[in-house]
Design an enzyme around this catalytic site. Sequence first.
Site, PDB file in Angstrom:
ATOM      1  N   LYS A 171      32.579  83.974 -47.105  1.00 21.34           N
ATOM      2  CA  LYS A 171      31.803  85.057 -47.728  1.00 21.34           C
ATOM      3  C   LYS A 171      32.448  85.466 -49.060  1.00 21.34           C
ATOM      4  CE  LYS A 171      29.567  85.209 -43.785  1.00 21.34           C
ATOM      5  NZ  LYS A 171      28.203  85.269 -43.334  1.00 21.34           N
TER       6      LYS A 171
HETATM    7  C1  LIG Z   1      27.911  85.514 -41.772  1.00 20.14           C
HETATM    8  C2  LIG Z   1      26.771  86.373 -41.415  1.00 20.14           C
HETATM    9  C3  LIG Z   1      26.789  87.236 -40.302  1.00 20.14           C
HETATM   10  C4  LIG Z   1      27.863  87.206 -39.257  1.00 20.14           C
HETATM   11  O1  LIG Z   1      29.148  87.406 -39.690  1.00 20.14           O
HETATM   12  P1  LIG Z   1      30.380  86.872 -38.793  1.00 20.14           P
HETATM   13  O2  LIG Z   1      31.554  87.481 -39.437  1.00 20.14           O
HETATM   14  O3  LIG Z   1      30.365  85.383 -38.862  1.00 20.14           O
HETATM   15  O4  LIG Z   1      30.170  87.363 -37.396  1.00 20.14           O
HETATM   16  C5  LIG Z   1      25.714  88.090 -40.111  1.00 20.14           C
HETATM   17  N1  LIG Z   1      24.661  88.087 -40.939  1.00 20.14           N
HETATM   18  C6  LIG Z   1      24.583  87.258 -41.999  1.00 20.14           C
HETATM   19  C7  LIG Z   1      23.395  87.324 -42.899  1.00 20.14           C
HETATM   20  C8  LIG Z   1      25.623  86.360 -42.263  1.00 20.14           C
HETATM   21  O5  LIG Z   1      25.536  85.541 -43.316  1.00 20.14           O
END
Ligand SMILES: *Cc1c(COP(=O)(O)O)cnc(C)c1O
Length: 389
Positions: A202
């Site tokens: 991210k």
């Molecule tokens: C990555 C993501 C999540 C979940 O995050 P994690 O840390 O992997 O649990 C939720 N919503 C969206 C849109 C994502 O891209």
Amino acid sequence: MIPPLDLAPEIDEIKFEIEKEIYRVLKEARFINGPEVRDFERQVASYLGVKHAIGVNSGTDALVISLRALGIGPGDEVITTPFSFFASAESVSVLGAEVVFADVDEKTFNIDPAKVEARITPRTKAIIPVHLYGRPANMGQILEIAQKHKLAVLEDCAQSFGATYQAQCAGCTCEAATREKAAGLKTGALGDMGAFSFFPSKNLGAFGDGGLITTNSDSLAAIARKLHVHGAEKKYYNQLIGYNSRLDTIQAAVLNVKLPHVDRWNNGRRTAAQLYDMMLKQEGLSPERLVLPEIVPGHVFHQYTVRLQKNSARITRDELVARLKVLGVNCMVYYPVPLHQLPVYSGQYPSMPVSEQFASEVFSLPLWPLMTMNTQEQVVAALKKALLG
Ligand SMILES: *Cc1c(COP(=O)(O)O)cnc(C)c1O
């Protein structure tokens, strides 16, 4: 092979600071709830412009715990987008509430406020807009709808760390007063609550799992803070059925080092997106064969996602992605199956035509903050070869 994302250059920029901070945590040996966690919560709250920030174990947990704090449970309906990562809907289903999908807008990839309003019933309790690919959703209109129908808004900010809401960004036609109030706010500071992920890929990524809950409400913050440590305000005096969902001290230490760099890295993503836009148009690949993402203020380009114009291309998206791989460019597809068509929900939902079309057309070009122009040129050259032969 050019990867979808290369984290090595940004880690290299801060490696000495990171080493020092991680070693400090090792020496202190306060791996759970060390002082770095509170430091990070304070700094990130100030960065995002919110009153409360609560570190948790993942973005998924941030969504689940936020929904719990909002009182969502069996019998409730929550409206979200079918064009997202599964967790946006999974968090609702895992609490025994019902997911209601509203299709996305053609231009922004984000949930369409008009379609949200059409899905509201007396059982609707909340809306989860997702700021997909780093582009803020149309929060002006979503907030107006929520206010009108007394619904909570939980922003899924997993892909939008650092993104800023601008009315023109979302193609928003909300009232001037709403627009003014929301303009310039960061995602996660607009709704009742925000859920962030620090999954390594991210825009602000940890060295493992991590997440964050944001809110300006003292009461929601108090419940979420309790829930994330087994429902206990005071240890061993549990008041609620909660979760073991803390942000690790080591991850908080890493995030403390990375946070001051995130605006610069997000700018790097935007610059790379602008360069792709220019090159792809110059090479004649767009608008004829590819639909490019709009470059709007506030967008932080978690992904640079294009759509293959099926009518003009002689190959399918999957064939194109396979051909690019042979040419040394690894493109990812976010997402090949819209959520309402996933096996877990199969047969439960009506058709969502825009999301279904996008799922067969989208692919994301390699993009990261410190990507070189030379690498981008290689990507575009491979695309040209794959599309034009
Ligand atoms: C990555 C993501 C999540 C979940 O995050 P994690 O840390 O992997 O649990 C939720 N919503 C969206 C849109 C994502 O891209």
